[in-house]
Motif scaffolding. Structure first.
Motif, PDB file in Angstrom:
ATOM      1  N   PHE A 652       0.839  -1.199   0.000  1.00  0.00           N
ATOM      2  CA  PHE A 652       0.000   0.000   0.000  1.00  0.00           C
ATOM      3  C   PHE A 652       0.880   1.258   0.000  1.00  0.00           C
ATOM      4  CE2 PHE A 652      -2.425   3.049   2.829  1.00  0.00           C
ATOM      5  CZ  PHE A 652      -3.328   3.461   1.856  1.00  0.00           C
ATOM      6  N   LEU A 653       1.894   1.267   0.849  1.00  0.00           N
ATOM      7  CA  LEU A 653       2.757   2.449   0.913  1.00  0.00           C
ATOM      8  C   LEU A 653       3.610   2.585  -0.353  1.00  0.00           C
ATOM      9  CD1 LEU A 653       3.828   2.634   4.682  1.00  0.00           C
ATOM     10  CD2 LEU A 653       2.130   4.001   3.489  1.00  0.00           C
ATOM     11  N   GLN A 654       3.939   1.463  -0.960  1.00  0.00           N
ATOM     12  CA  GLN A 654       4.668   1.543  -2.240  1.00  0.00           C
ATOM     13  C   GLN A 654       3.796   2.205  -3.304  1.00  0.00           C
ATOM     14  OE1 GLN A 654       5.877  -2.469  -2.429  1.00  0.00           O
ATOM     15  NE2 GLN A 654       8.019  -2.008  -1.919  1.00  0.00           N
ATOM     16  N   GLN A 655       2.496   1.856  -3.279  1.00  0.00           N
ATOM     17  CA  GLN A 655       1.579   2.484  -4.246  1.00  0.00           C
ATOM     18  C   GLN A 655       1.486   3.992  -3.983  1.00  0.00           C
ATOM     19  OE1 GLN A 655      -1.947   0.153  -3.563  1.00  0.00           O
ATOM     20  NE2 GLN A 655      -1.178  -1.601  -4.722  1.00  0.00           N
ATOM     21  N   ILE A 656       1.499   4.370  -2.706  1.00  0.00           N
ATOM     22  CA  ILE A 656       1.434   5.802  -2.386  1.00  0.00           C
ATOM     23  C   ILE A 656       2.717   6.490  -2.855  1.00  0.00           C
ATOM     24  CG2 ILE A 656       1.306   7.497  -0.504  1.00  0.00           C
ATOM     25  CD1 ILE A 656      -0.444   5.579   1.013  1.00  0.00           C
ATOM     26  N   ARG A 657       3.812   5.821  -2.660  1.00  0.00           N
ATOM     27  CA  ARG A 657       5.083   6.371  -3.123  1.00  0.00           C
ATOM     28  C   ARG A 657       5.017   6.650  -4.628  1.00  0.00           C
ATOM     29  NH1 ARG A 657      11.094   5.389  -1.626  1.00  0.00           N
ATOM     30  NH2 ARG A 657      12.008   6.300  -3.460  1.00  0.00           N
ATOM     31  N   ALA A 658       4.461   5.682  -5.355  1.00  0.00           N
ATOM     32  CA  ALA A 658       4.340   5.848  -6.813  1.00  0.00           C
ATOM     33  C   ALA A 658       3.438   7.042  -7.150  1.00  0.00           C
ATOM     34  CB  ALA A 658       3.790   4.564  -7.430  1.00  0.00           C
ATOM     35  N   ILE A 659       2.388   7.223  -6.360  1.00  0.00           N
ATOM     36  CA  ILE A 659       1.487   8.369  -6.596  1.00  0.00           C
ATOM     37  C   ILE A 659       2.256   9.689  -6.411  1.00  0.00           C
ATOM     38  CG2 ILE A 659      -0.516   9.634  -5.680  1.00  0.00           C
ATOM     39  CD1 ILE A 659      -1.833   6.931  -5.140  1.00  0.00           C
ATOM     40  N   PHE A 660       3.036   9.777  -5.345  1.00  0.00           N
ATOM     41  CA  PHE A 660       3.824  10.996  -5.119  1.00  0.00           C
ATOM     42  C   PHE A 660       4.802  11.238  -6.261  1.00  0.00           C
ATOM     43  CE2 PHE A 660       3.188  10.472  -0.309  1.00  0.00           C
ATOM     44  CZ  PHE A 660       2.225  11.462  -0.278  1.00  0.00           C
ATOM     45  N   GLU A 661       5.491  10.170  -6.646  1.00  0.00           N
ATOM     46  CA  GLU A 661       6.545  10.340  -7.653  1.00  0.00           C
ATOM     47  C   GLU A 661       5.987  10.696  -9.028  1.00  0.00           C
ATOM     48  OE1 GLU A 661      10.101   7.714  -5.609  1.00  0.00           O
ATOM     49  OE2 GLU A 661       8.766   6.724  -7.029  1.00  0.00           O
ATOM     50  N   ALA A 662       4.709  10.326  -9.234  1.00  0.00           N
ATOM     51  CA  ALA A 662       4.098  10.644 -10.533  1.00  0.00           C
ATOM     52  C   ALA A 662       3.440  12.020 -10.517  1.00  0.00           C
ATOM     53  CB  ALA A 662       3.064   9.573 -10.882  1.00  0.00           C
ATOM     54  N   SER A 663       3.491  12.683  -9.367  1.00  0.00           N
ATOM     55  CA  SER A 663       2.786  13.960  -9.250  1.00  0.00           C
ATOM     56  C   SER A 663       3.419  15.022 -10.156  1.00  0.00           C
ATOM     57  CB  SER A 663       2.849  14.422  -7.794  1.00  0.00           C
ATOM     58  OG  SER A 663       2.405  15.740  -7.688  1.00  0.00           O
ATOM     59  N   VAL A 665       3.868  18.003  -9.556  1.00  0.00           N
ATOM     60  CA  VAL A 665       4.713  18.955  -8.821  1.00  0.00           C
ATOM     61  C   VAL A 665       5.944  18.296  -8.203  1.00  0.00           C
ATOM     62  CG1 VAL A 665       3.157  20.862  -8.243  1.00  0.00           C
ATOM     63  CG2 VAL A 665       3.025  18.747  -6.952  1.00  0.00           C
ATOM     64  N   TYR A 666       6.100  16.989  -8.407  1.00  0.00           N
ATOM     65  CA  TYR A 666       7.266  16.296  -7.843  1.00  0.00           C
ATOM     66  C   TYR A 666       8.509  16.643  -8.665  1.00  0.00           C
ATOM     67  CZ  TYR A 666       9.908  12.464  -5.691  1.00  0.00           C
ATOM     68  OH  TYR A 666      10.834  11.731  -4.988  1.00  0.00           O
ATOM     69  N   ASP A 667       9.569  17.097  -8.004  1.00  0.00           N
ATOM     70  CA  ASP A 667      10.807  17.362  -8.754  1.00  0.00           C
ATOM     71  C   ASP A 667      12.012  16.908  -7.937  1.00  0.00           C
ATOM     72  OD1 ASP A 667      11.288  19.232  -6.821  1.00  0.00           O
ATOM     73  OD2 ASP A 667      10.535  20.911  -8.009  1.00  0.00           O
ATOM     74  N   LYS A 700       4.638  23.460  -1.796  1.00  0.00           N
ATOM     75  CA  LYS A 700       4.719  22.315  -2.697  1.00  0.00           C
ATOM     76  C   LYS A 700       4.205  21.056  -1.990  1.00  0.00           C
ATOM     77  CE  LYS A 700       7.947  22.055  -5.750  1.00  0.00           C
ATOM     78  NZ  LYS A 700       9.318  21.970  -6.250  1.00  0.00           N
ATOM     79  N   LEU A 701       4.566  20.956  -0.729  1.00  0.00           N
ATOM     80  CA  LEU A 701       4.120  19.819   0.061  1.00  0.00           C
ATOM     81  C   LEU A 701       2.590  19.768   0.096  1.00  0.00           C
ATOM     82  CD1 LEU A 701       5.862  17.989   2.255  1.00  0.00           C
ATOM     83  CD2 LEU A 701       4.378  19.190   3.802  1.00  0.00           C
ATOM     84  N   GLN A 702       1.998  20.931   0.317  1.00  0.00           N
ATOM     85  CA  GLN A 702       0.544  21.011   0.375  1.00  0.00           C
ATOM     86  C   GLN A 702      -0.086  20.656  -0.966  1.00  0.00           C
ATOM     87  OE1 GLN A 702      -1.741  21.478   2.784  1.00  0.00           O
ATOM     88  NE2 GLN A 702      -0.024  21.134   4.151  1.00  0.00           N
ATOM     89  N   LEU A 705       0.113  16.948  -1.549  1.00  0.00           N
ATOM     90  CA  LEU A 705      -0.845  16.192  -0.740  1.00  0.00           C
ATOM     91  C   LEU A 705      -2.266  16.332  -1.285  1.00  0.00           C
ATOM     92  CD1 LEU A 705       0.277  16.801   2.942  1.00  0.00           C
ATOM     93  CD2 LEU A 705       0.316  14.654   1.673  1.00  0.00           C
ATOM     94  N   SER A 706      -2.620  17.555  -1.693  1.00  0.00           N
ATOM     95  CA  SER A 706      -4.003  17.712  -2.168  1.00  0.00           C
ATOM     96  C   SER A 706      -4.240  16.955  -3.458  1.00  0.00           C
ATOM     97  CB  SER A 706      -4.387  19.173  -2.388  1.00  0.00           C
ATOM     98  OG  SER A 706      -3.498  20.020  -1.801  1.00  0.00           O
ATOM     99  N   ILE A 707      -3.187  16.819  -4.265  1.00  0.00           N
ATOM    100  CA  ILE A 707      -3.362  16.033  -5.494  1.00  0.00           C
ATOM    101  C   ILE A 707      -3.368  14.540  -5.151  1.00  0.00           C
ATOM    102  CG2 ILE A 707      -2.359  15.454  -7.750  1.00  0.00           C
ATOM    103  CD1 ILE A 707      -1.043  18.247  -7.725  1.00  0.00           C
ATOM    104  N   ALA A 708      -2.485  14.149  -4.216  1.00  0.00           N
ATOM    105  CA  ALA A 708      -2.315  12.711  -3.969  1.00  0.00           C
ATOM    106  C   ALA A 708      -3.453  12.100  -3.160  1.00  0.00           C
ATOM    107  CB  ALA A 708      -0.987  12.481  -3.241  1.00  0.00           C
TER     108      ALA A 708
END
Ligand code: ADP
Length: 732
Positions: A652-663, A665-667, A700-702, A705-708
């Motif tokens: 589950f957390l790996q999937q969340i990681r993937a969501i963040f990395e695909a965001s 705004v992720y750089d 950026k953090l905010q 999070l709102s996208i993820a």
């Protein structure tokens, strides 16, 4: 024309609001409560908007059943703050609003002071001859009492009147219950300063003048050693505020709300003062809430949640001991009361003062970058002098229940001179583990990755993580040997050992176990003041808010666990504890000293703390944080997840990681750490993992999070796993 529709936030764990029809001739208000049908339940929600359209077909909308408030519960600034907190801490709006209300309001109770009930004689009652009631003396007593005038229900009961007699007299038509709206008192016209004030020293005067020079929003860090007169500064700052008829909010740490603190404010001003803390029952909480809103209290002093008290006319906020960890709520709405208080002051456009002898590194950083004004009190006020300190290198020394011979000797010297001694050990129980001497087996909690703590007084092994307990076994569960022995030292063992070492002196232990009963902490503190005890043992609880002038020696029994902790904040907390306890002891005629026991006297942190003080320590620590890209130079979000199946949680957390990395705004400045097993990898039978998101930029953090968050909620595992988001976590 379309019917009117209200958008309602409900106390349910969903990031959604719900539309309801407004019935003709009813007038819900934005920020007020309504009762609405939700599935088979009826819920109390808050109206957050009123309009003509809905994303749903109007025919499908249900009507509001009852409008509970004709006025908003919160003034605009506080309502805005709550909406902001819901977004910032990623917590559903309905739940956030419910969190900020007294329980009675959540249950639908009217948001006004309950009418006073009292009993009064009817005409028949007045005419009833008392000597005709010889066989019913209790009834006669009631009539007699009320002949002097009406009495409240409570005061009637104090005259030994029972409800059966009361009922009998009511049925005879002799007395009748009346209700009266309590009178609102105006405290402002009678406001006065009711004690002699000390003459301020230069630094105090400067601090006060600086804050007073600007009535608008400004955040001030008041950095002053313990006993330097910070409270005196608060009192002086309150004076013009109260004189102008405005109110003050004072936040204190969880165990800082002592009678001493409250009395200082009560002695100085004759204004009604309310306290807000976890020990209040529902109706006391409601009373304090109303006293703030209706301007019936001039001062409200309280712990974390007092921040959500509404005020009619708030003029200043003070956060005392702003570095204290208890300002962070660790479940549901995971807010930091200090940070939210700064935001509230901003929205209310009033000054806020953050006071501490050991400011949090975050706060110091904000002061150094000019976000906060920096005020300092560098000397102890009044007649106190600074404590001496020293280190005992315990390498190779025999330890008797954790105490080295040099420490025991030093204790004896202080005790024989008629003084008190205070020992700190942040470990409750008799010992943190129990081991078999023959095979090495250790009693372990079945449900957590943790050893049982031995509590000898209650004859139990207790898990401090899931609260399970079992009787102490007499045989090893592995080899059957009866040679089970405690490993390590807790406060209970220390207490037992001190009774043997110092039979002529009395010892008291202050920790969560010994102060469970209401009022017991206050009783102990009073007894310590009266010198009924000479040796005081405590966990952190003893460090805060209390001054013990007869304590001349303070010792931290074991600082090594903090020096080598995984949590990057552990060294900051140790430094704060050290400075706090050093400030607790002694006075001019009796200077105090502080001793640390450690196996690592050369440790850089200890060296800078001991020889250069908190100021230098904090600069070193800030440099380290900058190099390690840790807060306050970056911002963190901690995602925790737990379930019975460890693999699923990790997945589950790996999937969340993937969501963040695909965001989008992720750089390259962003970083996701984990998933990693949590520090306590299994608790209460559930496996726990965590993921940390780190960025140098709060916005950026905010955004991320709102996208993820909606994407995370759509993950099939999100429904099977217990998970939470902690924005700017305090414990990693
Ligand atoms: P802090 O809140 O920083 O620990 P306090 O305000 O409690 O400090 O002050 C410590 C002691 O010094 C108190 O007894 C207080 O009454 C006294 N004190 C504070 N300011 C002055 C002053 N200007 N002159 C004399 N005594 C003072």
């Amino acid at each position: 024309m379309n019917p009117l529709i209200a958008r309602v936030a409900l106390p349910i764990p969903l990031d959604k609001v719900f539309d309801y029809l407004i019935k003709p001739n009813t007038t819900p208000v934005i920020g007020g409560r309504v009762l609405v049908p939700f599935g088979r339940q009826r819920l109390v929600g808050i109206v957050i908007a009123i309009g003509n359209d809905s994303d749903f077909p109007v025919q499908q909308l249900k009507p509001i059943q009852q409008v509970l408030d004709s006025q908003p519960l919160w003034q605009p600034a506080l309502f805005e703050l709550l909406k902001w907190a819901s977004r910032y801490y990623q917590y559903p709006l309905g739940d956030t609003l419910a969190n900020a209300m007294p329980a009675l309001l959540r249950k639908g109770r009217e948001a006004s002071t309950a009418p006073l009930k009292y009993w009064q004689l009817t005409e028949a009652g007045r005419d009833q001859p008392l000597n005709g009631l010889k066989r019913a003396p209790k009834q006669a007593q009631i009539l007699n009492l009320l002949r002097h005038g009406p009495l409240s229900h409570e005061s009637l009961l104090t005259h030994d009147v029972n409800s059966a007699t009361l009922k009998a007299v009511v049925q005879k038509g002799w007395i009748i219950e009346q209700q009266q709206q309590p009178k609102q008192h105006q405290w402002q016209p009678k406001f006065a300063i009711t004690e002699q004030k000390p003459r301020l020293n230069e630094e105090q005067a400067l601090a006060i003048a600086t804050v007073n020079s600007n009535p608008d929003f400004g955040c001030y860090l008041l950095d002053g050693v313990t006993g330097s007169g910070k409270t005196e500064v608060y009192l002086n700052l309150l004076e013009p505020i109260l004189t102008a008829g405005k109110q003050a909010l004072i936040l204190v740490p969880e165990i800082g709300l002592t009678p001493q603190t409250i009395n200082r404010f009560k002695r100085r001003f004759n204004v009604p003062l309310e306290t807000v803390h976890s020990g209040l029952n529902d109706s006391e909480r409601m009373t304090a809430w109303l006293a703030g809103r209706d301007n019936q209290a001039g001062i409200i002093i309280g712990t974390r949640s007092a921040l959500f008290t509404p005020f009619a006319n708030l003029g200043i906020i003070i956060v005392d001991e702003e570095h204290d960890a208890s300002y962070k709520q660790q479940d549901s709405l995971r807010y930091h009361a200090r940070d939210l208080a700064v935001m509230r002051a901003n929205k209310e456009n009033i000054p806020i003062i953050l006071g501490s002898a050991t400011p949090a590194l975050e706060t110091l950083h904000n002061a150094q970058t000019g976000k906060y004004h920096y005020l300092t009190l560098s000397k102890r006020a009044g007649n106190a002098s600074a404590a001496r300190h020293g280190v005992i290198d315990v390498k190779g020394l025999y330890l008797n229940a954790g105490l080295s011979a040099p420490l025991i000797a030093e204790m004896r010297k202080n005790l024989n001179a008629g003084n008190q001694v205070m020992l700190f050990l942040n470990r409750r129980g008799f010992s943190p583990a129990m081991m078999c001497h023959e095979c090495g087996w250790i009693a372990e909690c079945d449900r957590c990755d943790a050893y049982y703590t031995l509590h000898q007084q209650s004859g139990e092994l207790r898990c401090h993580h899931c609260a399970t307990q079992r009787p102490i076994m007499h045989q090893c569960l592995q080899c059957g040997s009866t040679q089970l022995s405690p490993v390590g030292v807790g406060t209970e063992q220390l207490e037992a050992q001190l009774a043997e070492l110092f039979p002529e002196f009395k010892t008291v232990r202050i920790d969560r176990d010994s102060t469970r009963r209401k009022g017991s902490l206050e009783n102990y503190l009073e007894a310590i003041k009266n010198n009924e005890y000479q040796i005081l043992i405590g966990t952190q609880m003893l460090a805060k808010g209390h001054h013990f002038p007869d304590v001349t020696l303070v010792a931290l029994i074991d600082v090594d666990s903090a020096l080598f902790s995984n949590d990057f904040r552990a060294s900051e907390r140790l430094a704060q504890l050290f400075i706090q306890v050093a400030g607790r002891a002694g006075r001019a005629s009796k200077p105090g000293s502080v001793l640390l026991q450690t196996h690592h006297p050369e440790h850089q942190l200890l060296q800078s703390l001991l020889h250069k003080g908190y100021g230098v320590f904090s600069q070193t620590a800030l440099t380290e944080r900058r190099q390690a890209l840790l807060p306050p130079f970056t911002h963190l979000v901690l995602l925790r997840a737990e379930a019975n199946d460890s693999d699923l949680v990790c997945q589950f957390l790996q999937q969340i990681r993937a969501i963040f990395e695909a965001s989008p705004v992720y750089d390259q400045d962003c970083c996701v750490l984990g998933p990693n097993p949590a520090p306590l990898a299994r608790r209460a039978g559930r496996f726990r993992w965590q993921l940390i998101l780190q960025t140098p930029n709060r916005n950026k953090l905010q955004q991320m999070l709102s996208i993820a968050k909606p994407a995370i909620q759509l993950l099939p595992l999100a429904k099977k796993i217990r998970w939470s988001i902690d924005v700017e976590p305090q414990d990693l």
